[in-house]
Design an enzyme around this catalytic site. Structure first.
Site, PDB file in Angstrom:
ATOM      1  N   LYS A  40      36.094  37.344  48.036  1.00 48.64           N
ATOM      2  CA  LYS A  40      37.137  38.345  48.273  1.00 48.64           C
ATOM      3  C   LYS A  40      37.254  39.259  47.043  1.00 48.64           C
ATOM      4  CE  LYS A  40      40.600  35.151  46.572  1.00 48.64           C
ATOM      5  NZ  LYS A  40      41.323  33.922  46.919  1.00 48.64           N
ATOM      6  N   ARG A 139      52.664  29.415  50.919  1.00 50.40           N
ATOM      7  CA  ARG A 139      52.175  30.773  51.172  1.00 50.40           C
ATOM      8  C   ARG A 139      51.794  30.817  52.644  1.00 50.40           C
ATOM      9  NH1 ARG A 139      47.355  32.712  47.250  1.00 50.40           N
ATOM     10  NH2 ARG A 139      46.135  31.557  48.777  1.00 50.40           N
ATOM     11  N   TYR A 268      48.131  56.647  19.689  1.00 46.24           N
ATOM     12  CA  TYR A 268      49.504  56.996  20.054  1.00 46.24           C
ATOM     13  C   TYR A 268      50.505  56.197  19.230  1.00 46.24           C
ATOM     14  CZ  TYR A 268      47.846  59.584  24.122  1.00 46.24           C
ATOM     15  OH  TYR A 268      47.243  60.499  24.941  1.00 46.24           O
ATOM     16  N   MET A 316      44.101  56.100  27.866  1.00 46.33           N
ATOM     17  CA  MET A 316      43.650  56.104  29.254  1.00 46.33           C
ATOM     18  C   MET A 316      42.123  56.002  29.340  1.00 46.33           C
ATOM     19  SD  MET A 316      44.565  58.847  32.264  1.00 46.33           S
ATOM     20  CE  MET A 316      46.333  58.679  32.102  1.00 46.33           C
TER      21      MET A 316
HETATM   22  C1  LIG Z   1      40.819  32.734  46.232  1.00 47.65           C
HETATM   23  C2  LIG Z   1      40.845  31.471  46.978  1.00 47.65           C
HETATM   24  C3  LIG Z   1      39.964  30.425  46.682  1.00 47.65           C
HETATM   25  C4  LIG Z   1      39.049  30.445  45.477  1.00 47.65           C
HETATM   26  O1  LIG Z   1      39.762  30.003  44.343  1.00 47.65           O
HETATM   27  P1  LIG Z   1      39.035  29.846  42.922  1.00 47.65           P
HETATM   28  O2  LIG Z   1      40.089  29.320  42.039  1.00 47.65           O
HETATM   29  O3  LIG Z   1      38.592  31.213  42.534  1.00 47.65           O
HETATM   30  O4  LIG Z   1      37.891  28.923  43.113  1.00 47.65           O
HETATM   31  C5  LIG Z   1      39.951  29.332  47.516  1.00 47.65           C
HETATM   32  N1  LIG Z   1      40.792  29.249  48.573  1.00 47.65           N
HETATM   33  C6  LIG Z   1      41.686  30.207  48.868  1.00 47.65           C
HETATM   34  C7  LIG Z   1      42.586  30.050  50.041  1.00 47.65           C
HETATM   35  C8  LIG Z   1      41.758  31.346  48.086  1.00 47.65           C
HETATM   36  O5  LIG Z   1      42.646  32.300  48.372  1.00 47.65           O
END
Ligand SMILES: *Cc1c(COP(=O)(O)O)cnc(C)c1O
Length: 377
Positions: A40, A139, A268, A316
């Site tokens: 992701k 969650r 700055y 920046m």
């Molecule tokens: C992002 C995520 C992972 C991966 O977690 P890591 O700590 O990067 O290995 C696994 N399961 C879910 C549901 C996630 O959102």
């Protein structure tokens, strides 16, 4: 979509040879358990499509992402992937796309499951899904054990084919006292047989992310969802179940070198003043690129094989480093913001400490505007 302009300032290098080493190390440790690669957020900033292709190329067949569009991009380069799971948002309107690209959504609630089922029936298909249980993360997912009956009821809906069940750790404490993790493990253990009885077959189970895979091998189940360890973080300690190395370097160039006297103000609000005559390097990179402002007067960069303190505030588009007297550094010299130069290294976990954050945020915070170059492919 509007194309971003490549500004030719700093760039990122992703070493695909290290990706292959990391996959091999993790797989050797996991044995028969599947490695589900979590890619992701643009593969944690490394680039979704190139990483998915590289992982598929070394035999990874299970992937997890957060959005449907990411899953489609994975399917395009990994047509033979066995499983592409969307851990996050899926909507009824996505169902034709899910069916077409053989994508598995995680179902997070009764309403979500019913809506997807209805859309699948309307589309004339049967959607493979995994049920996501909330065993303590608070969650997404069915709250355990209270909402298990509603999760079980979904197994009877036309349009859905419940094939898997998963949950996510809120924390995995050090070995001494893993109480909260144990509690989640227990809840999952009790939930799975009940759901399997409802569906009438064994379900594909996945629970652990990187840290749990390292510390709780008994929670492997059918697959572990590995994100950060794949990218070489949180898994460098010797003596652990597996070790991996960072694969992403971030580089830039010195734009200007200036010789300045003692007491010279930098940046700055002049938050830094030189204490002796010295050379300053102005580097093409700034907070717009994801080089965090917190690194001003805290972080280091590598130039000429040496650590150089970042001085003054991060602007920046520019960062200034103090080179010391007679450094010999020239405009155009390579700067390593993250990575290795000579016998020195700076990685995302070091930057994260200065910014009171975690390497995940540093990696995903590197602007998408920065060019990714892939080496060792
Ligand atoms: C992002 C995520 C992972 C991966 O977690 P890591 O700590 O990067 O290995 C696994 N399961 C879910 C549901 C996630 O959102």
């Amino acid at each position: 979509m509007a194309r971003m302009i490549n500004c030719d300032g700093s760039w990122v290098e992703v070493d695909l040879r290290v990706v292959r080493d990391n996959v091999a190390a993790i797989r050797a440790a996991l044995g028969p358990t599947q490695l589900m690669a979590v890619i992701k957020s643009d593969a944690y900033g490394h680039g979704l499509t190139p990483l998915a292709a590289a992982l598929a190329g070394c035999g990874v067949r299970h992937f997890a992402v957060a959005y449907v569009a990411e899953a489609e991009a994975v399917r395009a380069v990994a047509p033979n992937a066995e499983m592409i799971v969307v851990l996050g948002a899926t909507w009824p309107a996505d169902v034709p796309r899910l069916l077409r690209s053989r994508i598995t959504p995680a179902v997070v609630s009764q309403a979500h499951g019913e809506a997807l089922a209805a859309a699948a029936v309307a589309a004339g298909g049967e959607l493979p899904v995994h049920l996501k249980l909330d065993t303590g993360m608070g969650r997404l997912g069915f709250i355990c054990p209270d909402e298990l009956p509603t999760a079980a009821a979904l197994t009877q809906l036309p349009g859905l084919s419940v094939q898997g069940v998963c949950t996510h750790f809120a924390m995995v404490e050090p070995e001494r006292k893993p109480t909260a993790a144990r509690n989640q493990v227990e809840k999952f253990k009790q939930a799975v047989p009940m759901l399997e009885a409802a569906v009438g077959r064994r379900l594909y189970r996945h629970m652990s992310s990187s840290r749990a895979a390292l510390l709780l091998p008994e929670c492997d189940h059918d697959a572990v969802r590995i994100g950060i360890a794949l990218y070489g973080y949180s898994a460098s300690e010797a003596g652990r179940r597996f070790q991996t190395r960072p694969i992403l370097s971030w580089k830039s160039r010195v734009m200007q070198v200036k010789r300045v006297p003692a007491g010279f103000p930098v940046g700055y609000y002049s938050s830094y003043r030189t204490s002796a005559p010295t050379d300053l390097a102005v580097i093409s990179c700034g907070y717009t690129d994801g080089y965090q402002r917190h690194l001003g007067n805290r972080g280091h960069v590598l130039i000429g094989g040496q650590r150089r303190p970042v001085v003054g505030r991060v602007s920046m588009n520019w960062v200034t480093a103090d080179l010391g007297a007679n450094s010999g550094v020239q405009p155009g010299d390579e700067v390593v913001l993250m990575g290795i130069q000579g016998d020195q290294a700076i990685w995302a976990d070091e930057l994260a400490k200065h910014c009171s954050t975690i390497p995940y945020e540093i990696l995903t915070g590197i602007s998408r505007q920065i060019e990714r170059r892939y080496i060792g492919g």
